[in-house]
Design a protein around this motif. Sequence first.
Motif, PDB file in Angstrom:
ATOM      1  N   ASN A  32       0.981  -1.094  -0.086  1.00 57.69           N
ATOM      2  CA  ASN A  32      -0.039  -0.161  -0.133  1.00 57.69           C
ATOM      3  C   ASN A  32       0.877   1.180   0.137  1.00 57.69           C
ATOM      4  OD1 ASN A  32      -2.476  -1.717   0.389  1.00 57.69           O
ATOM      5  ND2 ASN A  32      -1.437  -1.926   2.272  1.00 57.69           N
ATOM      6  N   PHE A  34       1.509   5.435  -0.120  1.00 57.48           N
ATOM      7  CA  PHE A  34       1.124   6.802   0.199  1.00 57.48           C
ATOM      8  C   PHE A  34       2.035   7.984  -0.103  1.00 57.48           C
ATOM      9  CE2 PHE A  34      -1.772   4.917   3.517  1.00 57.48           C
ATOM     10  CZ  PHE A  34      -1.219   3.504   3.499  1.00 57.48           C
ATOM     11  N   TYR A  36       2.677  11.877   1.415  1.00 60.23           N
ATOM     12  CA  TYR A  36       2.347  12.978   2.509  1.00 60.23           C
ATOM     13  C   TYR A  36       3.001  14.062   2.268  1.00 60.23           C
ATOM     14  CZ  TYR A  36      -0.181   9.560   5.742  1.00 60.23           C
ATOM     15  OH  TYR A  36      -1.066   8.874   6.582  1.00 60.23           O
ATOM     16  N   LEU A  44       1.971  16.813   8.912  1.00 61.34           N
ATOM     17  CA  LEU A  44       2.104  15.926   7.760  1.00 61.34           C
ATOM     18  C   LEU A  44       0.588  15.713   7.554  1.00 61.34           C
ATOM     19  CD1 LEU A  44       4.834  13.389   8.968  1.00 61.34           C
ATOM     20  CD2 LEU A  44       4.763  14.397   6.677  1.00 61.34           C
ATOM     21  N   LEU A  46      -1.909  13.667   4.626  1.00 58.21           N
ATOM     22  CA  LEU A  46      -2.301  12.632   3.381  1.00 58.21           C
ATOM     23  C   LEU A  46      -2.633  13.394   2.028  1.00 58.21           C
ATOM     24  CD1 LEU A  46      -2.300   9.693   2.732  1.00 58.21           C
ATOM     25  CD2 LEU A  46      -4.621   9.689   2.949  1.00 58.21           C
ATOM     26  N   GLU A  88       7.411  19.958   1.900  1.00 56.86           N
ATOM     27  CA  GLU A  88       8.239  18.740   1.956  1.00 56.86           C
ATOM     28  C   GLU A  88       7.275  17.653   1.562  1.00 56.86           C
ATOM     29  OE1 GLU A  88      11.366  19.051   3.819  1.00 56.86           O
ATOM     30  OE2 GLU A  88      12.240  17.185   3.082  1.00 56.86           O
ATOM     31  N   PHE A  90       6.748  13.431   1.464  1.00 59.69           N
ATOM     32  CA  PHE A  90       7.152  12.085   1.778  1.00 59.69           C
ATOM     33  C   PHE A  90       6.378  11.041   1.272  1.00 59.69           C
ATOM     34  CE2 PHE A  90      10.097  13.389   5.309  1.00 59.69           C
ATOM     35  CZ  PHE A  90       9.467  14.841   5.371  1.00 59.69           C
ATOM     36  N   ALA A  94       3.686   0.654   2.660  1.00 57.97           N
ATOM     37  CA  ALA A  94       3.076  -0.107   4.103  1.00 57.97           C
ATOM     38  C   ALA A  94       2.910  -1.674   3.248  1.00 57.97           C
ATOM     39  CB  ALA A  94       2.204   0.078   4.923  1.00 57.97           C
ATOM     40  N   GLY A  95       3.811  -2.583   3.610  1.00 56.08           N
ATOM     41  CA  GLY A  95       3.413  -3.853   3.144  1.00 56.08           C
ATOM     42  C   GLY A  95       2.036  -4.522   3.611  1.00 56.08           C
ATOM     43  N   LYS A 100       3.207  -1.103   9.703  1.00 53.60           N
ATOM     44  CA  LYS A 100       4.013  -0.111   9.777  1.00 53.60           C
ATOM     45  C   LYS A 100       4.177   0.738   8.413  1.00 53.60           C
ATOM     46  CE  LYS A 100       8.119  -2.388  10.416  1.00 53.60           C
ATOM     47  NZ  LYS A 100       9.474  -2.788  11.157  1.00 53.60           N
ATOM     48  N   TYR A 101       4.207   1.830   8.452  1.00 55.74           N
ATOM     49  CA  TYR A 101       4.741   2.569   7.368  1.00 55.74           C
ATOM     50  C   TYR A 101       6.144   2.673   7.209  1.00 55.74           C
ATOM     51  CZ  TYR A 101       0.240   5.361   6.750  1.00 55.74           C
ATOM     52  OH  TYR A 101      -1.012   5.622   6.389  1.00 55.74           O
ATOM     53  N   PHE A 103       9.067   5.249   5.588  1.00 52.80           N
ATOM     54  CA  PHE A 103       8.912   6.632   4.925  1.00 52.80           C
ATOM     55  C   PHE A 103      10.112   6.801   4.250  1.00 52.80           C
ATOM     56  CE2 PHE A 103       5.105   9.283   5.979  1.00 52.80           C
ATOM     57  CZ  PHE A 103       4.851   8.494   7.127  1.00 52.80           C
ATOM     58  N   GLY A 104      10.070   7.535   2.752  1.00 51.74           N
ATOM     59  CA  GLY A 104      11.158   8.026   2.352  1.00 51.74           C
ATOM     60  C   GLY A 104      11.869   9.134   3.107  1.00 51.74           C
ATOM     61  N   THR A 105      12.929   9.735   2.476  1.00 49.27           N
ATOM     62  CA  THR A 105      13.568  10.669   3.324  1.00 49.27           C
ATOM     63  C   THR A 105      12.866  12.197   2.769  1.00 49.27           C
ATOM     64  OG1 THR A 105      15.486  10.792   1.507  1.00 49.27           O
ATOM     65  CG2 THR A 105      15.811   9.520   3.446  1.00 49.27           C
TER      66      THR A 105
ATOM     67  N   TYR B  35       6.851   8.426  16.101  1.00 48.90           N
ATOM     68  CA  TYR B  35       7.841   8.341  14.779  1.00 48.90           C
ATOM     69  C   TYR B  35       8.973   9.329  15.425  1.00 48.90           C
ATOM     70  CZ  TYR B  35       4.927   6.423  11.570  1.00 48.90           C
ATOM     71  OH  TYR B  35       3.820   5.556  10.825  1.00 48.90           O
ATOM     72  N   LYS B  40      18.227  14.474   8.988  1.00 44.78           N
ATOM     73  CA  LYS B  40      18.174  14.265   7.593  1.00 44.78           C
ATOM     74  C   LYS B  40      16.841  13.989   6.976  1.00 44.78           C
ATOM     75  CE  LYS B  40      23.031  12.288   7.091  1.00 44.78           C
ATOM     76  NZ  LYS B  40      23.694  11.511   6.857  1.00 44.78           N
ATOM     77  N   LYS B  41      15.872  14.431   8.077  1.00 42.91           N
ATOM     78  CA  LYS B  41      14.394  14.240   7.627  1.00 42.91           C
ATOM     79  C   LYS B  41      13.855  12.888   7.552  1.00 42.91           C
ATOM     80  CE  LYS B  41      13.399  18.724   7.210  1.00 42.91           C
ATOM     81  NZ  LYS B  41      12.268  19.179   7.874  1.00 42.91           N
ATOM     82  N   PHE B  42      14.859  11.909   8.048  1.00 40.45           N
ATOM     83  CA  PHE B  42      14.341  10.397   8.045  1.00 40.45           C
ATOM     84  C   PHE B  42      13.364  10.137   8.959  1.00 40.45           C
ATOM     85  CE2 PHE B  42      14.181   6.225   6.539  1.00 40.45           C
ATOM     86  CZ  PHE B  42      14.801   5.315   7.459  1.00 40.45           C
ATOM     87  N   LEU B  43      12.130   9.614   8.486  1.00 47.22           N
ATOM     88  CA  LEU B  43      11.014   9.578   9.627  1.00 47.22           C
ATOM     89  C   LEU B  43      10.996   8.004   9.814  1.00 47.22           C
ATOM     90  CD1 LEU B  43       8.876  11.408  10.745  1.00 47.22           C
ATOM     91  CD2 LEU B  43       7.390  10.748   8.889  1.00 47.22           C
ATOM     92  N   ILE B  56       3.719  -2.345  17.800  1.00 47.38           N
ATOM     93  CA  ILE B  56       5.039  -2.325  17.318  1.00 47.38           C
ATOM     94  C   ILE B  56       6.030  -1.635  18.232  1.00 47.38           C
ATOM     95  CG2 ILE B  56       6.394  -0.990  15.377  1.00 47.38           C
ATOM     96  CD1 ILE B  56       3.823  -0.800  13.678  1.00 47.38           C
ATOM     97  N   ALA B 100      -1.882  -1.842   7.497  1.00 43.32           N
ATOM     98  CA  ALA B 100      -1.188  -1.248   6.506  1.00 43.32           C
ATOM     99  C   ALA B 100      -2.104  -0.521   5.592  1.00 43.32           C
ATOM    100  CB  ALA B 100      -0.749  -2.404   5.201  1.00 43.32           C
ATOM    101  N   PHE B 106      -1.129  12.707  11.767  1.00 48.11           N
ATOM    102  CA  PHE B 106       0.093  13.043  12.489  1.00 48.11           C
ATOM    103  C   PHE B 106      -0.202  14.668  13.181  1.00 48.11           C
ATOM    104  CE2 PHE B 106       3.311  10.555  10.719  1.00 48.11           C
ATOM    105  CZ  PHE B 106       3.145   9.751   9.935  1.00 48.11           C
TER     106      PHE B 106
END
Lengths: 113, 115
Positions: A32, A34, A36, A44, A46, A88, A90, A94-95, A100-101, A103-105, B35, B40-43, B56, B100, B106
Amino acid sequence: AQSVSQHNHHVILSEAASLELGCNYSYGGTVNLFWYVQYPGQHLQLLLKYFSGDPLVKGIKGFEAEFIKSKFSFNLRKPSVQWSDTAEYFCAVAGSGTYKYIFGTGTRLKVLA
Amino acid sequence: DTAVSQTPKYLVTQMGNDKSIKCEQNLGHDTMYWYKQDSKKFLKIMFSYNNKELIINETVPNRFSPKSPDKAHLNLHINSLELGDSAVYFCASSQGSGGATDTQYFGPGTRLTVL
């Protein structure tokens, strides 16, 4: 293991230019997807999401994204950006069957008026 | 009518101190998350609770302890703060059981600076 790559870290565009932000993921099963967005000083929120069906999904504010399974990609597009799209962005994956998600950087987009 | 709120927004503290960040959601959601966003903005997901139960628990130091007194609240307590804990911490919530397909909502983030 899941992972997400956003190759464009910073993008600067003039108003009315077209936008495409790349997102590639790594996961062995059904995913799945997304996008954001985080506007300056805001939460953040959606933009759009893909679970199944038509691989071209439309979101808020004229954004759309296309899921290309063979390329493990979910790129975000907008035909004509506005100054207010400065934010920004993102990508998240989510598999199916996970909780859990990942996220990319993020990609920082600046639109010049 | 803030949906997911966090306090404080900014937190500056010395190494070795213990601090807490609070999160509340008024959306009636069953699942809440913490989170960490690094420089570096990595979430990255840290914890998730569904109806007050931990679902989790990523590989984070045990100096970090989440506490969910009820399903509308998920607080994060950090003991013996270290320089590397400096980051922005985001709380989120979702309607379902944390699967998922759940859309996550947020909070505004808490910027923690450890000196």
